[in-house]
Scaffold this motif. Structure first.
Motif, PDB file in Angstrom:
ATOM      1  N   THR A   1       0.684  -1.167  -0.032  1.00 39.32           N
ATOM      2  CA  THR A   1      -0.070   0.240   0.057  1.00 39.32           C
ATOM      3  C   THR A   1       0.807   1.284  -0.026  1.00 39.32           C
ATOM      4  O   THR A   1       1.883   1.203   0.136  1.00 39.32           O
ATOM      5  N   MET A   2       0.333   2.248  -0.638  1.00 37.33           N
ATOM      6  CA  MET A   2       0.734   3.593  -0.530  1.00 37.33           C
ATOM      7  C   MET A   2       0.025   4.434   0.469  1.00 37.33           C
ATOM      8  O   MET A   2      -1.086   4.563   0.530  1.00 37.33           O
ATOM      9  N   LYS A   3       0.787   5.650   1.155  1.00 42.97           N
ATOM     10  CA  LYS A   3      -0.208   6.458   1.916  1.00 42.97           C
ATOM     11  C   LYS A   3      -0.647   7.471   1.002  1.00 42.97           C
ATOM     12  O   LYS A   3       0.285   8.333   0.658  1.00 42.97           O
ATOM     13  N   ILE A   4      -1.751   8.278   1.096  1.00 45.25           N
ATOM     14  CA  ILE A   4      -2.066   9.363   0.222  1.00 45.25           C
ATOM     15  C   ILE A   4      -3.240   9.772   1.008  1.00 45.25           C
ATOM     16  O   ILE A   4      -4.176   8.984   1.566  1.00 45.25           O
ATOM     17  N   ASP A   5      -3.458  11.005   1.021  1.00 45.41           N
ATOM     18  CA  ASP A   5      -4.470  11.877   2.096  1.00 45.41           C
ATOM     19  C   ASP A   5      -5.276  12.690   0.527  1.00 45.41           C
ATOM     20  O   ASP A   5      -4.766  13.763   0.313  1.00 45.41           O
ATOM     21  N   LEU A   6      -6.603  12.304   0.332  1.00 36.58           N
ATOM     22  CA  LEU A   6      -7.293  12.794  -0.649  1.00 36.58           C
ATOM     23  C   LEU A   6      -8.377  13.877   0.283  1.00 36.58           C
ATOM     24  O   LEU A   6      -9.505  14.227  -0.606  1.00 36.58           O
ATOM     25  N   SER A   7      -8.273  13.908   1.432  1.00 35.96           N
ATOM     26  CA  SER A   7      -9.227  14.956   2.136  1.00 35.96           C
ATOM     27  C   SER A   7      -9.207  16.223   1.344  1.00 35.96           C
ATOM     28  O   SER A   7      -8.352  16.902   1.051  1.00 35.96           O
ATOM     29  N   GLY A   8     -10.425  16.731   1.325  1.00 37.70           N
ATOM     30  CA  GLY A   8     -10.896  17.999   0.707  1.00 37.70           C
ATOM     31  C   GLY A   8     -10.947  17.958  -1.058  1.00 37.70           C
ATOM     32  O   GLY A   8     -10.938  18.805  -1.550  1.00 37.70           O
ATOM     33  N   ARG A   9     -10.740  16.866  -1.513  1.00 35.82           N
ATOM     34  CA  ARG A   9     -10.761  16.473  -2.984  1.00 35.82           C
ATOM     35  C   ARG A   9     -11.918  15.737  -3.334  1.00 35.82           C
ATOM     36  O   ARG A   9     -12.691  15.080  -2.595  1.00 35.82           O
ATOM     37  N   ILE A  10     -12.453  16.168  -4.680  1.00 37.62           N
ATOM     38  CA  ILE A  10     -13.602  15.351  -4.930  1.00 37.62           C
ATOM     39  C   ILE A  10     -13.365  14.333  -6.057  1.00 37.62           C
ATOM     40  O   ILE A  10     -12.447  14.893  -7.052  1.00 37.62           O
ATOM     41  N   ALA A  11     -14.007  13.184  -6.217  1.00 39.78           N
ATOM     42  CA  ALA A  11     -13.413  12.296  -6.944  1.00 39.78           C
ATOM     43  C   ALA A  11     -14.912  11.874  -7.677  1.00 39.78           C
ATOM     44  O   ALA A  11     -15.554  11.382  -7.260  1.00 39.78           O
TER      45      ALA A  11
END
Length: 92
Positions: free
Chosen positions: A20-30
């Motif tokens: 796994t890799m760590k990524i923070d998508l908080s505040g993003r819209i997908a």
């Protein structure tokens, strides 16, 4: 299937020790098209697990399945909604 917040799978042949890799998508819209089932649903769940607000779309015929993916993400603590429909072959 639920992904830990902030973890995205990495290809097994990438040479990474941790899959796994760590990524923070908080505040993003997908925006995920074809998200009612299969790979699209898995992508929507994974992006939500990484903190993104997910907009789930699919063909009108899969609307109930898309809404189920939205409900699953929201029940798991994520944020998701559905919007409109993707045009299918033959739509004008």
């Amino acid at each position: 299937m639920r992904c830990d917040a902030g973890s995205l799978p990495v290809a097994a042949d990438s040479g990474a020790r941790d899959a796994t890799m760590k990524i923070d998508l908080s505040g993003r819209i997908a925006l995920v098209t074809g998200a009612a089932r299969g790979i699209g649903a898995a992508v929507a769940r994974t992006l939500a697990g990484a903190g993104a607000t997910v907009v789930v779309t699919d063909l009108e015929a899969q609307r109930a399945e898309a809404e189920a993916v939205v409900a699953e993400i929201n029940a798991g603590g994520g944020r998701a909604g559905s919007r409109g429909r993707t045009r299918g072959h033959g739509d004008e």
